[in-house]
Design a protein around this motif. Structure first.
Motif, PDB file in Angstrom:
ATOM      1  N   PHE A  85       0.822  -1.204   0.000  1.00 51.60           N
ATOM      2  CA  PHE A  85       0.000   0.000   0.000  1.00 51.60           C
ATOM      3  C   PHE A  85       0.860   1.260   0.000  1.00 51.60           C
ATOM      4  O   PHE A  85       1.810   1.375   0.774  1.00 51.60           O
ATOM      5  N   ASN A  86       0.535   2.204  -0.870  1.00 55.04           N
ATOM      6  CA  ASN A  86       1.274   3.463  -0.965  1.00 55.04           C
ATOM      7  C   ASN A  86       0.642   4.499  -0.025  1.00 55.04           C
ATOM      8  O   ASN A  86      -0.497   4.914  -0.223  1.00 55.04           O
ATOM      9  N   MET A  87       1.397   4.914   0.987  1.00 58.03           N
ATOM     10  CA  MET A  87       0.890   5.859   1.984  1.00 58.03           C
ATOM     11  C   MET A  87       1.330   7.293   1.685  1.00 58.03           C
ATOM     12  O   MET A  87       1.214   8.176   2.529  1.00 58.03           O
ATOM     13  N   GLU A  88       1.817   7.503   0.470  1.00 59.08           N
ATOM     14  CA  GLU A  88       2.428   8.780   0.089  1.00 59.08           C
ATOM     15  C   GLU A  88       1.466   9.967   0.203  1.00 59.08           C
ATOM     16  O   GLU A  88       1.855  11.054   0.624  1.00 59.08           O
ATOM     17  N   ASN A  89       0.197   9.761  -0.158  1.00 62.09           N
ATOM     18  CA  ASN A  89      -0.742  10.891  -0.204  1.00 62.09           C
ATOM     19  C   ASN A  89      -1.985  10.662   0.658  1.00 62.09           C
ATOM     20  O   ASN A  89      -3.076  11.131   0.330  1.00 62.09           O
ATOM     21  N   LEU A  90      -1.818   9.978   1.767  1.00 63.32           N
ATOM     22  CA  LEU A  90      -2.963   9.659   2.618  1.00 63.32           C
ATOM     23  C   LEU A  90      -3.488  10.875   3.393  1.00 63.32           C
ATOM     24  O   LEU A  90      -4.667  10.951   3.712  1.00 63.32           O
ATOM     25  N   PHE A  91      -2.610  11.811   3.699  1.00 63.45           N
ATOM     26  CA  PHE A  91      -2.968  12.901   4.606  1.00 63.45           C
ATOM     27  C   PHE A  91      -2.898  14.260   3.902  1.00 63.45           C
ATOM     28  O   PHE A  91      -2.218  14.404   2.883  1.00 63.45           O
ATOM     29  N   PRO A  92      -3.568  15.269   4.453  1.00 63.02           N
ATOM     30  CA  PRO A  92      -3.519  16.617   3.852  1.00 63.02           C
ATOM     31  C   PRO A  92      -2.099  17.183   3.822  1.00 63.02           C
ATOM     32  O   PRO A  92      -1.316  16.987   4.749  1.00 63.02           O
ATOM     33  N   LYS A  93      -1.774  17.892   2.743  1.00 64.16           N
ATOM     34  CA  LYS A  93      -0.433  18.455   2.568  1.00 64.16           C
ATOM     35  C   LYS A  93      -0.060  19.436   3.673  1.00 64.16           C
ATOM     36  O   LYS A  93       1.112  19.571   4.036  1.00 64.16           O
ATOM     37  N   GLU A  94      -1.061  20.137   4.212  1.00 65.17           N
ATOM     38  CA  GLU A  94      -0.769  21.163   5.219  1.00 65.17           C
ATOM     39  C   GLU A  94      -0.274  20.572   6.545  1.00 65.17           C
ATOM     40  O   GLU A  94       0.200  21.305   7.416  1.00 65.17           O
ATOM     41  N   LEU A  95      -0.364  19.245   6.696  1.00 65.00           N
ATOM     42  CA  LEU A  95       0.131  18.609   7.926  1.00 65.00           C
ATOM     43  C   LEU A  95       1.644  18.423   7.903  1.00 65.00           C
ATOM     44  O   LEU A  95       2.251  18.129   8.931  1.00 65.00           O
ATOM     45  N   LYS A  96       2.246  18.587   6.725  1.00 66.69           N
ATOM     46  CA  LYS A  96       3.673  18.323   6.570  1.00 66.69           C
ATOM     47  C   LYS A  96       4.513  19.244   7.437  1.00 66.69           C
ATOM     48  O   LYS A  96       4.263  20.441   7.528  1.00 66.69           O
ATOM     49  N   LYS A  97       5.538  18.659   8.093  1.00 67.58           N
ATOM     50  CA  LYS A  97       6.465  19.413   8.931  1.00 67.58           C
ATOM     51  C   LYS A  97       7.904  19.097   8.542  1.00 67.58           C
ATOM     52  O   LYS A  97       8.190  18.030   7.988  1.00 67.58           O
ATOM     53  N   ASP A  98       8.790  20.014   8.859  1.00 67.93           N
ATOM     54  CA  ASP A  98      10.211  19.771   8.638  1.00 67.93           C
ATOM     55  C   ASP A  98      10.662  18.618   9.530  1.00 67.93           C
ATOM     56  O   ASP A  98      10.184  18.465  10.658  1.00 67.93           O
ATOM     57  N   TRP A  99      11.596  17.822   9.024  1.00 69.13           N
ATOM     58  CA  TRP A  99      12.041  16.633   9.763  1.00 69.13           C
ATOM     59  C   TRP A  99      12.602  16.986  11.143  1.00 69.13           C
ATOM     60  O   TRP A  99      12.467  16.204  12.094  1.00 69.13           O
ATOM     61  N   LYS A 100      13.206  18.136  11.272  1.00 66.50           N
ATOM     62  CA  LYS A 100      13.813  18.513  12.556  1.00 66.50           C
ATOM     63  C   LYS A 100      12.802  19.113  13.531  1.00 66.50           C
ATOM     64  O   LYS A 100      13.122  19.344  14.703  1.00 66.50           O
TER      65      LYS A 100
END
Length: 350
Positions: free
Chosen positions: A113-128
């Motif tokens: 299963f590809n989980m790449e686009n499961l969530f809204p883009k605005e939830l993305k955070k910097d890794w640090k």
């Protein structure tokens, strides 16, 4: 949050005549107190986005929805569970107006299963930064738990899939002995390949264990709940496949000294490379693999990477590959034949 009147997970099993399939390694957890305990160990879920893997009859699903999540995505392989999950999705809509799409159901194999686009883009955070408002939770079938966590660890290392959004945490169940290996410290008898692969990428913590008799049907082993939070910076900064290869060789035999495992990384005619590994990495070859720290394993990986760059073709060497075995067997035969010829030639001259 209170649900409209619904059958319990146990009733759902009877209502739809669900039986755990041995070939899918299914074991139902129908005790809602335990389901809620698993979900609570994931942290505060109110207003968050959650992906549940292998919901089955929906015990953990219900506990997640009770937390007031913004959205729940469930991924289930077995089509028999779809009616019961759809029942929960319909109930979730009616909890409050505005929750029309509160629960989404996907039928599929989580290993593909590809989980790449499961969530809204605005939830993305910097890794640090702090982890995103996303959680992955699951009561995993025993037959997929280890290959799945290795697949997800690789995705963590490359920051892809569910980890393109940041350091998404996971709360998962495993066989207790597997869970203990994941958190095993240096000197522990449980320390193994899985210990290193988990700990170099994540903060791994064993939350609690569940007796096998709590499941239906009861497995012969107990279960452990483990939480993973990806580290801001991996303890070994090298490509995942290279690290996995070195670690697999280090631990490919139990209770063996490291000096007996590292040589399998190289062709039989290159003992000099084994010596270089230990010398340049400053690692004692006369210790057991389980005594190695993540830092020491990291040094071995870095030196192996340097050796591979300096010696093209070494990385592709596989001591189990019949082609390589035959190749070096033939080379050895040729070398012995030359030595024999030299000896005979010397005797004739004499």
């Amino acid at each position: 949050m209170r649900f409209p009147p619904l059958p319990s997970p146990r009733d759902v099993v009877h209502l739809y005549k669900l039986q755990a399939r041995k070939q899918l390694a299914q074991n139902f957890l129908l005790d809602m107190n335990l389901n809620r305990k698993i979900v609570n160990k994931a942290g505060k879920l109110a207003g968050s986005y959650v992906c549940e893997v292998g919901p089955g009859p929906g015990g953990i699903t219900r506990a997640i929805l009770e937390q007031g999540v913004e959205e729940l995505i469930v991924i289930e392989k077995d089509p028999r569970f779809m009616p019961g999950l759809q029942l929960l999705a319909e109930a979730a809509k009616g909890i409050e107006s505005g929750y029309a799409n509160r629960m989404r159901i996907f039928q599929g194999d989580i290993l593909r299963f590809n989980m790449e686009n499961l969530f809204p883009k605005e939830l993305k955070k910097d890794w640090k930064d702090e982890p995103p408002n996303i959680h992955i939770i699951g009561n995993l079938p025993f037959n997929v738990s280890t290959p799945l966590i290795i697949r997800w660890l690789e995705a963590i290392s490359t920051q892809t899939g569910a980890w393109r959004y940041g350091r998404t945490p996971l709360t998962l169940t495993f066989q207790k002995e597997v869970a203990e290996r994941m958190v095993a410290s240096v000197l522990s008898r449980e320390r193994c390949r899985l210990s290193i692969m988990c700990q170099y990428l994540c903060d791994v913590s064993f939350k609690f264990d569940i007796p096998g008799k709590a499941f239906v049907p009861p497995p012969e082993v107990d279960v452990g709940v483990v939480k993973f939070t990806p580290l801001k910076r991996p303890l070994i900064e090298l490509p995942f496949p290279l690290i996995e290869k070195v670690v697999s060789h280090i631990f490919h035999t139990k209770r063996k000294l490291v000096k007996n495992c590292i040589p399998t990384l190289f062709p039989p005619n290159r003992p000099d490379l084994t010596a270089q590994m230990f010398e340049d990495a400053d690692v004692n070859p006369d210790i057991l693999a389980r005594r190695l720290s993540v830092e020491e394993v990291g040094r071995l990986c870095h030196i192996y990477n340097i050796i591979c760059q300096e010696n093209p073709g070494i990385y592709k060497y596989n001591f189990r590959d019949p082609e390589y075995i035959e190749l070096y067997r033939n080379r050895r035969s040729i070398e012995l034949a030359k030595i024999e010829e030299q000896i005979l030639h010397g005797v004739e001259n004499t």
